[in-house]
Write a protein that holds these residues in place. Structure first.
Motif, PDB file in Angstrom:
ATOM      1  N   GLN A  20     -26.351  54.204  12.174  1.00  0.00           N
ATOM      2  CA  GLN A  20     -27.212  53.245  12.860  1.00  0.00           C
ATOM      3  C   GLN A  20     -27.264  53.519  14.353  1.00  0.00           C
ATOM      4  O   GLN A  20     -28.284  53.277  15.015  1.00  0.00           O
ATOM      5  N   VAL A  21     -26.174  54.050  14.904  1.00  0.00           N
ATOM      6  CA  VAL A  21     -26.120  54.386  16.329  1.00  0.00           C
ATOM      7  C   VAL A  21     -26.777  55.736  16.583  1.00  0.00           C
ATOM      8  O   VAL A  21     -27.515  55.916  17.559  1.00  0.00           O
ATOM      9  N   LYS A  44     -35.241  45.363  17.389  1.00  0.00           N
ATOM     10  CA  LYS A  44     -35.276  46.810  17.598  1.00  0.00           C
ATOM     11  C   LYS A  44     -34.278  47.577  16.739  1.00  0.00           C
ATOM     12  O   LYS A  44     -34.527  48.731  16.395  1.00  0.00           O
ATOM     13  N   HIS A  45     -33.156  46.939  16.401  1.00  0.00           N
ATOM     14  CA  HIS A  45     -32.062  47.712  15.814  1.00  0.00           C
ATOM     15  C   HIS A  45     -31.558  47.225  14.467  1.00  0.00           C
ATOM     16  O   HIS A  45     -30.644  47.857  13.918  1.00  0.00           O
ATOM     17  N   ILE A  60     -24.420  44.066  16.352  1.00  0.00           N
ATOM     18  CA  ILE A  60     -25.446  43.200  15.766  1.00  0.00           C
ATOM     19  C   ILE A  60     -24.810  41.924  15.231  1.00  0.00           C
ATOM     20  O   ILE A  60     -25.352  40.816  15.411  1.00  0.00           O
ATOM     21  N   GLN A  69     -31.803  57.692  16.466  1.00  0.00           N
ATOM     22  CA  GLN A  69     -32.422  57.229  17.704  1.00  0.00           C
ATOM     23  C   GLN A  69     -33.920  56.955  17.599  1.00  0.00           C
ATOM     24  O   GLN A  69     -34.471  56.215  18.400  1.00  0.00           O
ATOM     25  N   ALA A  77     -27.090  49.207  18.921  1.00  0.00           N
ATOM     26  CA  ALA A  77     -27.497  49.415  17.538  1.00  0.00           C
ATOM     27  C   ALA A  77     -26.340  49.365  16.548  1.00  0.00           C
ATOM     28  O   ALA A  77     -26.561  49.376  15.338  1.00  0.00           O
ATOM     29  N   LEU A 133     -33.039  42.514  20.591  1.00  0.00           N
ATOM     30  CA  LEU A 133     -32.070  43.518  20.149  1.00  0.00           C
ATOM     31  C   LEU A 133     -32.053  43.591  18.618  1.00  0.00           C
ATOM     32  O   LEU A 133     -32.016  44.677  18.032  1.00  0.00           O
TER      33      LEU A 133
END
Length: 727
Positions: A493-494, A204-205, A182, A497, A177, A201
Motif C-alpha cells: 500500500q505504501v 486518496k489512499h 489509515i 505510488q 498510505a 487522506l
C-alpha cells in the motif's frame, strides 16, 4: 447471480489495492489426503537443514509446521534458518506465546537484514503479549531510530501515538498510505469527523476501507468549496473504481480538464443517465481533437444522436483515428442498413474487410457472416468465413469460437480430417478458451463432455512455490514468499505510488497482493483486466505475462479447497466443476451478497437455502459461512443434475436461470446438438454463464491436472509448460 464488472466503461485502468498465486502447498490429490511421506521428513534432513524453501511450510497443519520450523532453527546457520526463525516467531505470536517467540527473534535483525524492521516489530509485539510495557516502548523507539524511512516505522509511530499524539502526526505526514496510519486516521475521524484533510487522506489512499464511499460523500457534500482540482480527481477516481459512474462524472467535472477526465465526465453522465453526455463528449472533441479519448467520445456520440449526424461522427473517427477506424466503419454499416441503404452498407463493409482487414471490427463482421450462413445450413460458406477470420484475425475475441465451429462445420460436410485439424488448432492457439475444452472433448481427451463431466474425479497437483513478484522492494518480495501476506500487503500500500495509471507489472502485482489477503473479487479482476491494455508496448508486456504460469494461477485460485472437496465427494460431483461454478458465482468471496439477495460462495438465495435445509434436515446454518454455503449449493447442483439426467450443461444453466426456464428451452429444442443448444440459449446472461463455468473448469483442469497439462504442453506454445510438476 453475481454480475461481473462491465469492461466497456474502462479507460486508464487504476488499481484498487490481493490469491495466493500458486498457493504454497505440498503435492496433494483431490482425495484430500497428504502424500504418505511425512511432511516434516519431506521438507527437512536429519541434521535439521531444509530440503525445500521454508516458504513451502505454510501449508502444513499448524502443529506440524511449528515442529518443522523448530527442527530447522536447531540446525546450522543459513539463510533458510533465518527465515525459519522469523516464521517460527510469527507462528508463536499468532498463538499468543510472546515469551517463547523472543528466543527465535534474538538478534535476528543482524542475520536477516532484509526484514530487520519487521523483526523489531515482532519483538515489540512479543513484549506486548508479555505485558512488558517498558520493552515495548523501547523496541518501538529503536525501530524508529534505526529504520526511520522503512514503512514498518509507521506501525511503531502509531503504537507510540497512544502516549504522544505527535507520533501519530508524524505517521500521517510520513506514511499516509500505510494501513496502520489509515486506521489511526479513522480513529481520529470518529472522535471528530469534521476534518476534511483526514477525509481526503482516506479518499486518496484507502479504497479498501469499508466506509470509503461514506468518506467520498462527506467530502462532496460538506467540503466541496475547500477542495482543489486534484482533490476532485482523487474523489472522482474513487467513485469510478466503485462503479458509481454518475457521481464520478460529476466529480471529474471539477477535476483538471485532461482528455481522460473529460471523457469520463461524459461517460459518467451517460451511465448515470443524468443527461448532458452529448454536450460533454462534444467538448472532448473540441478541446482534444487528436487525443485517443476523443475517438471513444466520437463513438459514444454516434450512439446518442440521430443517424445522419452519427454517420458524420463515425467518418471523423475513420479519418483521424486509424486504430478505431474499423469499429467506426462497422457501426456506419449497421446504421446504413437500418436506413435501408443496403448498397452503401455493403460498400462500407467491403472497405472494412479490405482496408482494415486485421481489425477487431473486421473479425466481428466475419463472424456474424459465418453465423448467418451456419444458421442457414450453408456449412460450406460458414466455414469459409470462419477460416477467413482465423487467418486475418487470429488474436480476436471471436477467433477461438470461429476456429472451433470451422471444425464443426467440417464435420457436417464429412471432412473429418479438416475437423480434427481445426480442433487441434484451437488447443494450440487458444488453450485457455471454452472452445479448447470442447475441442479436447471432440478429440477424445479424457476431459469429459456435457454428459460425463460430473462423474470425473481428476487428480489435481498444486504448485509447490510462489512466483516472483515483478515489482516491489526486496522486503515485499521476501514477505510474500514467506506467506506473510498481510504484512506484504501493508507494505505494498505504501510502495504502490500510482494507482491511477499503473504499469502492467504494477497492476499484476496489485492483483496478486489483493488475492493473497482474500480479496479475490478485485484481485481476479485486476489480473484479468490486463487484457484490455491497448498501447502496443503494454500489449506485448501482457502477452509476455500470459506465457507464465503465475498469471493463470492468479486467475484461477484454489481457496476453500477442503469444503469443496468434502461436499463434492458427498454429492458425487466433479470438484473442479464445483470450483468453476463458485469462481463464476462469487469469485470466492464468502460474504458477498447480490442485489436480489443471493448470498455467499455459491450465491444461494435465502428461500432456496431454507428449502434445501429442510430437505437435508439442517436446522442451523449461515449462508455466509463457506462450509454451510457449499453444503447447500452442492446439494442444489446435484438436484439440477438429477433433473436433467446428469447433463451438466443443463444443470449449470438451470442453476443460473432456474429449472422452469431450462425445461422450456429443452422442450422447444428437442434432440439438438448441444453446441447449438448453448449458442441458442435465449437468456444472454445464462448463455455467457454456461460458457464461463465450463471455461473455468477447463482452466483448472489444464493448469492443475498433470496429465492434461503435459498433453497441452506438447501441442501448444501458449500453454505454460511449468504449470504443475509431474506427479
Amino acid at each position: 447471480m453475481l454480475k461481473q464488472r462491465k469492461t466497456q466503461v474502462w479507460l486508464g485502468l487504476a488499481a484498487l489495492g490481493a490469491l495466493a498465486v500458486g498457493a504454497v502447498i505440498p503435492l496433494m490429490k483431490w482425495s484430500g489426503h497428504w502424500h504418505q511421506r511425512s511432511p516434516i521428513a519431506a521438507l527437512t534432513a536429519a541434521d535439521g537443514s531444509t530440503k525445500r524453501p521454508v516458504s513451502a511450510f505454510k501449508a502444513l497443519p499448524p502443529a506440524q509446521r511449528t515442529k518443522a520450523l523448530e527442527a530447522i532453527v536447531r540446525g546450522k546457520e543459513s539463510p533458510e534458518r533465518s527465515r525459519a526463525r522469523y516464521l517460527l516467531a510469527a507462528e508463536l505470536l499468532e498463538q499468543g506465546q510472546g515469551k517463547k517467540a523472543l528466543e527465535p527473534l534474538r538478534e535476528l535483525e543482524n542475520s536477516y537484514p532484509v526484514l530487520a524492521a519487521n523483526v523489531l516489530k515482532h519483538r515489540a509485539k512479543a513484549y506486548e503479549q508479555m505485558g512488558d510495557r517498558a520493552n515495548v516502548q523501547g523496541t518501538w523507539q529503536q525501530l524508529i531510530k534505526d529504520y526511520p524511512k522503512n514503512p514498518v516505522a509507521a506501525e511503531a509511530l502509531v503504537a507510540l501515538e497512544r502516549d504522544n499524539p505527535r507520533y501519530g502526526d508524524q505517521a500521517i505526514a510520513q506514511f499516509p498510505a500505510h494501513p496502520s496510519t489509515i486506521a489511526l486516521v479513522q480513529q481520529r475521524l470518529k472522535q471528530n469527523p469534521k476534518q476534511p484533510q483526514l477525509l481526503m487522506l482516506i479518499a486518496k489512499h484507502a479504497l479498501y476501507a469499508q466506509n470509503y464511499l461514506d468518506v467520498l460523500d462527506a467530502l462532496t457534500s460538506h467540503y466541496a468549496a475547500q477542495l482543489q482540482p486534484k482533490d476532485w480527481e482523487a474523489i472522482a477516481f474513487g467513485y469510478w473504481e466503485k462503479q458509481l459512474y454518475g457521481k464520478a462524472g460529476a466529480a471529474y467535472a471539477r477535476a483538471p480538464y485532461t482528455p481522460l477526465n473529460a471523457y469520463r465526465i461524459g461517460r459518467g453522465l451517460q451511465l448515470g443517465e443524468k443527461g448532458g453526455a452529448t454536450q460533454a463528449y462534444q467538448r472532448v472533441v473540441q478541446a482534444f481533437p487528436n487525443a485517443s479519448e476523443t475517438a471513444l467520445a466520437l463513438l459514444r456520440l454516434a450512439k446518442l444522436v440521430e443517424p445522419g449526424q452519427a454517420v458524420s461522427y463515425l467518418d471523423l473517427v475513420a479519418q483521424r483515428f486509424p486504430a478505431k477506424a474499423g469499429e467506426a466503419l462497422l457501426e456506419k454499416a449497421k446504421l446504413l442498413e437500418q436506413q435501408n441503404s443496403l448498397k452503401f452498407a455493403a460498400a462500407v463493409r467491403q472497405v472494412l474487410l479490405t482496408r482494415y482487414s486485421q481489425s477487431d471490427a473486421a473479425a466481428e463482421l466475419r463472424w456474424s457472416l459465418a453465423q448467418e450462413r451456419g444458421a442457414a445450413n450453408d456449412a460450406e460458406s460458414a466455414r469459409v468465413w470462419a477460416e477467413s477470420l482465423t487467418i486475418h484475425n487470429p488474436n480476436s475475441e471471436q477467433a477461438p469460437e470461429a476456429t472451433y465451429w470451422s471444425g464443426k462445420w467440417a464435420e457436417q460436410l464429412g471432412k473429418q480430417k479438416e475437423a480434427k485439424t481445426a480442433y487441434e488448432q484451437v488447443l494450440a492457439k487458444y488453450p485457455q478458451s471454452y472452445y479448447a475444452w470442447r475441442s479436447a472433448s471432440r478429440l477424445g481427451w479424457e476431459v469429459g463432455d456435457f454428459n460425463s463431466v460430473r462423474q470425473l474425479k481428476p487428480a489435481v497437483t498444486r504448485p509447490t512455490s510462489r512466483p516472483d513478484l515483478p515489482v516491489g522492494s526486496t522486503a515485499l518480495k521476501e514477505l510474500f514468499q514467506l506467506g506473510q501476506d498481510r504484512d506484504a500487503w501493508k507494505l505494498w500500500q505504501v510502495e504502490f505510488q500510482d494507482p491511477m495509471q499503473p504499469s502492467v507489472a504494477q497492476q499484476f502485482t496489485d492483483g496478486v497482493m489483493r488475492l493473497s489477503v482474500g480479496d479475490y473479487l478485485d484481485g481476479i479482476f485486476m489480473v484479468s483486466f490486463l487484457q484490455e491494455r491497448d498501447k502496443p508496448e503494454e500489449q506485448e508486456q501482457y502477452r509476455s505475462l500470459k506465457r507464465k504460469a503465475s498469471y493463470w494461477q492468479a486467475l484461477y485460485p484454489f481457496p476453500f479447497l477442503e469444503p469443496i472437496e468434502t461436499w463434492s465427494q458427498e454429492r458425487q460431483l466433479n470438484p473442479l466443476l464445483v470450483t468453476a461454478l463458485i469462481r463464476q458465482e462469487s469469485r470466492f468471496m464468502p460474504g458477498i451478497r447480490s442485489s436480489v439477495g443471493a448470498t455467499g460462495l455459491m450465491q444461494v438465495m435465502p428461500d432456496t437455502g431454507a428449502w434445501i435445509a429442510k430437505q437435508i434436515k439442517l436446522k442451523e446454518y449461515q449462508l455466509n459461512d463457506p462450509d454451510d454455503n457449499i453444503k447447500l449449493g452442492t446439494w442444489y447442483l446435484d438436484y439440477t443434475h438429477q433433473e436433467y439426467s446428469g447433463n451438466s450443461m443443463l444443470a449449470i444453466a438451470s442453476y443460473n436461470a432456474g429449472p422452469g426456464a431450462v425445461g422450456g428451452w429443452v422442450a422447444k429444442a428437442g434432440q439438438q446438438d448441444p453446441d447449438v443448444f448453448v449458442e441458442n440459449i435465449p437468456y444472454k446472461e445464462t448463455k455467457g454463464y454456461v460458457k464461463s463455468v465450463f471455461e473455468n473448469y477447463w482452466n483448472y483442469l489444464r493448469l492443475y491436472n498433470p496429465e492434461i497439462s503435459q498433453k497441452l504442453t506438447q501441442v501448444s506454445q501458449e500453454h505454460p509448460a511449468e504449470t504443475v510438476p509431474n506427479s
